[in-house]
Design a protein around this motif. Structure first.
Motif, PDB file in Angstrom:
ATOM      1  N   ALA A 161      -2.646 -21.391   9.590  1.00 12.74           N
ATOM      2  CA  ALA A 161      -2.182 -20.714   8.383  1.00 12.74           C
ATOM      3  C   ALA A 161      -0.688 -20.909   8.203  1.00 12.74           C
ATOM      4  O   ALA A 161       0.102 -20.619   9.089  1.00 12.74           O
ATOM      5  CB  ALA A 161      -2.516 -19.239   8.473  1.00 12.74           C
ATOM      6  N   LEU A 162      -0.303 -21.408   7.050  1.00 14.30           N
ATOM      7  CA  LEU A 162       1.101 -21.556   6.708  1.00 14.30           C
ATOM      8  C   LEU A 162       1.509 -20.483   5.709  1.00 14.30           C
ATOM      9  O   LEU A 162       2.666 -20.384   5.338  1.00 14.30           O
ATOM     10  CB  LEU A 162       1.352 -22.948   6.111  1.00 14.30           C
ATOM     11  CG  LEU A 162       0.985 -24.125   7.023  1.00 14.30           C
ATOM     12  CD1 LEU A 162       1.131 -25.446   6.282  1.00 14.30           C
ATOM     13  CD2 LEU A 162       1.842 -24.118   8.273  1.00 14.30           C
ATOM     14  N   ILE A 163       0.505 -19.697   5.253  1.00 15.98           N
ATOM     15  CA  ILE A 163       0.770 -18.664   4.268  1.00 15.98           C
ATOM     16  C   ILE A 163       0.084 -17.396   4.726  1.00 15.98           C
ATOM     17  O   ILE A 163      -1.053 -17.414   5.163  1.00 15.98           O
ATOM     18  CB  ILE A 163       0.219 -19.068   2.884  1.00 15.98           C
ATOM     19  CG1 ILE A 163       0.905 -20.335   2.394  1.00 15.98           C
ATOM     20  CG2 ILE A 163       0.384 -17.954   1.867  1.00 15.98           C
ATOM     21  CD1 ILE A 163       0.225 -20.954   1.203  1.00 15.98           C
ATOM     22  N   THR A 164       0.796 -16.264   4.629  1.00 18.80           N
ATOM     23  CA  THR A 164       0.215 -14.974   4.965  1.00 18.80           C
ATOM     24  C   THR A 164      -0.130 -14.249   3.680  1.00 18.80           C
ATOM     25  O   THR A 164       0.694 -14.138   2.781  1.00 18.80           O
ATOM     26  CB  THR A 164       1.212 -14.115   5.764  1.00 18.80           C
ATOM     27  OG1 THR A 164       1.627 -14.861   6.898  1.00 18.80           O
ATOM     28  CG2 THR A 164       0.556 -12.814   6.216  1.00 18.80           C
ATOM     29  N   THR A 165      -1.338 -13.763   3.580  1.00 15.72           N
ATOM     30  CA  THR A 165      -1.796 -13.116   2.360  1.00 15.72           C
ATOM     31  C   THR A 165      -2.062 -11.646   2.597  1.00 15.72           C
ATOM     32  O   THR A 165      -2.693 -11.262   3.571  1.00 15.72           O
ATOM     33  CB  THR A 165      -3.103 -13.762   1.852  1.00 15.72           C
ATOM     34  OG1 THR A 165      -2.856 -15.127   1.546  1.00 15.72           O
ATOM     35  CG2 THR A 165      -3.608 -13.056   0.611  1.00 15.72           C
TER      36      THR A 165
ATOM     37  N   GLY B  20      12.256 -16.755   4.024  1.00 15.73           N
ATOM     38  CA  GLY B  20      11.293 -17.399   3.135  1.00 15.73           C
ATOM     39  C   GLY B  20      11.228 -16.663   1.819  1.00 15.73           C
ATOM     40  O   GLY B  20      12.238 -16.145   1.346  1.00 15.73           O
ATOM     41  N   ILE B  21      10.043 -16.623   1.225  1.00 17.11           N
ATOM     42  CA  ILE B  21       9.860 -15.937  -0.049  1.00 17.11           C
ATOM     43  C   ILE B  21       8.566 -15.134  -0.024  1.00 17.11           C
ATOM     44  O   ILE B  21       7.677 -15.398   0.779  1.00 17.11           O
ATOM     45  CB  ILE B  21       9.785 -16.931  -1.241  1.00 17.11           C
ATOM     46  CG1 ILE B  21       8.645 -17.939  -1.025  1.00 17.11           C
ATOM     47  CG2 ILE B  21      11.122 -17.623  -1.454  1.00 17.11           C
ATOM     48  CD1 ILE B  21       8.401 -18.856  -2.209  1.00 17.11           C
TER      49      ILE B  21
ATOM     50  N   ASP C 221      -2.420 -10.179  -5.500  1.00 17.71           N
ATOM     51  CA  ASP C 221      -2.202 -10.782  -4.182  1.00 17.71           C
ATOM     52  C   ASP C 221      -0.718 -10.961  -3.903  1.00 17.71           C
ATOM     53  O   ASP C 221       0.049 -11.372  -4.764  1.00 17.71           O
ATOM     54  CB  ASP C 221      -2.880 -12.153  -4.110  1.00 17.71           C
ATOM     55  CG  ASP C 221      -4.384 -12.050  -4.239  1.00 17.71           C
ATOM     56  OD1 ASP C 221      -4.999 -13.006  -4.756  1.00 17.71           O
ATOM     57  OD2 ASP C 221      -4.944 -11.028  -3.826  1.00 17.71           O
ATOM     58  N   THR C 222      -0.356 -10.646  -2.693  1.00 11.78           N
ATOM     59  CA  THR C 222       0.993 -10.905  -2.217  1.00 11.78           C
ATOM     60  C   THR C 222       0.923 -11.852  -1.036  1.00 11.78           C
ATOM     61  O   THR C 222       0.083 -11.670  -0.139  1.00 11.78           O
ATOM     62  CB  THR C 222       1.685  -9.608  -1.760  1.00 11.78           C
ATOM     63  OG1 THR C 222       1.725  -8.692  -2.850  1.00 11.78           O
ATOM     64  CG2 THR C 222       3.104  -9.881  -1.294  1.00 11.78           C
ATOM     65  N   GLN C 223       1.749 -12.866  -1.061  1.00  5.29           N
ATOM     66  CA  GLN C 223       1.777 -13.810   0.051  1.00  5.29           C
ATOM     67  C   GLN C 223       3.197 -13.998   0.539  1.00  5.29           C
ATOM     68  O   GLN C 223       4.149 -13.822  -0.214  1.00  5.29           O
ATOM     69  CB  GLN C 223       1.212 -15.182  -0.368  1.00  5.29           C
ATOM     70  CG  GLN C 223      -0.293 -15.239  -0.399  1.00  5.29           C
ATOM     71  CD  GLN C 223      -0.846 -15.426  -1.793  1.00  5.29           C
ATOM     72  OE1 GLN C 223      -0.110 -15.421  -2.759  1.00  5.29           O
ATOM     73  NE2 GLN C 223      -2.151 -15.590  -1.894  1.00  5.29           N
TER      74      GLN C 223
ATOM     75  N   ASP D 150      -5.200 -23.117  -2.685  1.00  9.20           N
ATOM     76  CA  ASP D 150      -6.310 -22.216  -2.369  1.00  9.20           C
ATOM     77  C   ASP D 150      -5.885 -20.753  -2.492  1.00  9.20           C
ATOM     78  O   ASP D 150      -6.706 -19.879  -2.753  1.00  9.20           O
ATOM     79  CB  ASP D 150      -6.832 -22.477  -0.956  1.00  9.20           C
ATOM     80  CG  ASP D 150      -7.585 -23.800  -0.863  1.00  9.20           C
ATOM     81  OD1 ASP D 150      -7.819 -24.283   0.264  1.00  9.20           O
ATOM     82  OD2 ASP D 150      -7.929 -24.363  -1.928  1.00  9.20           O
ATOM     83  N   SER D 151      -4.612 -20.482  -2.272  1.00  9.45           N
ATOM     84  CA  SER D 151      -4.071 -19.126  -2.390  1.00  9.45           C
ATOM     85  C   SER D 151      -3.623 -18.825  -3.807  1.00  9.45           C
ATOM     86  O   SER D 151      -3.082 -17.752  -4.056  1.00  9.45           O
ATOM     87  CB  SER D 151      -2.888 -18.942  -1.432  1.00  9.45           C
ATOM     88  OG  SER D 151      -3.269 -19.157  -0.101  1.00  9.45           O
TER      89      SER D 151
END
Lengths: 214, 92
Positions: free
Chosen positions: A38-42, B21-22, B31-33, B85-86
């Motif tokens: 995972a490179l992104i946390t949701t 990061g952001i 959704d929050t990422q 995908d996100s």
């Protein structure tokens, strides 16, 4: 020229190249990422929406003390309407920053991750169906399970919801907004305050009833 | 796999800067990422430009000349897939 502009944009996104070099040496920037890591946390969260049964009733400057009695009827445009009918012909697409060619996953966010089977390439038109020149098989839902109809209605509902949100935002402090005038591109009875979270809980029949109301 | 096209930031997504990061917030899905460095750079780049995968990789290689180009390319391709995908980014 274009490359230079974009390289400058990359550079500007860091406070300084010196900081970047320090960061590089300290963290080993790009790693041999394990496949699927995972490179992104949701984190998922769901907004809440409430209001009266009309656009004007949902604006904060509404001074009417009349309380609507009973539930409001949700009224939007059908999948066909978004393809070839009123919504399409009155160019409601311009208010939602998507087109029929946009990725379906971009519309549904994290809901798409849990619902589609290997179908990130599905477009909005594919969910809306044949009338949009779409290919429902791209949703990867398999044949015969009937869930294609549910996603067709969900997609139309999501589009209706986005238009509604745009209308409220646009007209909030602007009494001369086009949606409050005689030349409004939407029907007077258009009313679609459902959030995406609510849409995802509705049955296909409930969505179809709402989407086909105009 | 996403079909070939130009990537851009999902118009429903807002960005907020963080220390490392952001944070992205989808105003429709809620959704929050969190996107860590260095991939936040790509998201911010796509906020102002629609770019192909190849162009993004080329820009990244030019921007980080001390990194292995193949490693950069692999990382970016993987990130673009996950970001799509996100629903952070989409093809235009």
């Amino acid at each position: 020229m274009s490359d230079k502009k974009e390289l400058l944009a990359l550079k500007d996104s860091h406070s300084s190249s010196e900081t970047l070099n320090t960061h590089n040496s300290r963290r080993g920037f790009f790693k041999k990422a394990a496949l699927g890591s995972a490179l992104i946390t949701t984190i998922s969260s769901r907004p809440v929406w409430a209001g009266q049964c009309s656009l004007s009733g949902n604006l904060s400057n509404n001074v009417s003390s009349h309380e609507h009695e009973g539930p409001c009827d949700i009224k939007g445009y059908s999948p066909g309407g978004w393809c070839r009918g009123h919504a399409n012909n009155n160019n409601l697409w311009q208010y939602i920053a998507f087109t029929k060619e946009s990725d379906l996953s971009a519309l549904f966010g994290s809901y798409a991750l849990t619902s589609f089977n290997q179908a990130p390439i599905a477009k909005i038109k594919d969910a809306l169906g044949n009338q949009c020149g779409g290919d429902g098989s791209k949703l990867g839902l398999g044949s015969g399970d009937g869930s294609g109809g549910l996603w067709r209605q969900r997609t139309a509902a999501a589009l209706n919801s986005l238009v509604w949100q745009y209308m409220v935002t646009d007209c909030q402090n602007n009494p001369s907004c086009v949606f409050l005038g005689n030349n409004s591109p939407v029907d007077d009875e258009f009313y679609f305050p459902w959030t995406l979270a609510e849409i995802m809980t509705k049955t296909e029949l409930a969505l179809k009833t709402a989407n086909n109301a105009l | 796999m996403h079909c070939k096209g130009l990537w851009r930031l999902n118009p429903l997504v807002n960005i907020r800067e963080l220390n490392d990061g952001i944070a992205t917030f989808n105003t429709f899905s809620g959704d929050t990422q969190f996107v860590e460095q260095p991939f936040d750079v790509i998201v911010k780049l796509l906020q102002s430009s629609a770019l192909s995968t190849e162009k993004i990789i080329a820009l990244a290689i030019a921007h980080w000349p001390d990194q292995q180009p193949l490693l950069i390319a692999d990382n970016i391709k993987q990130f673009l897939t996950q970001a799509a995908d996100s629903a952070i980014i989409m093809t235009s």
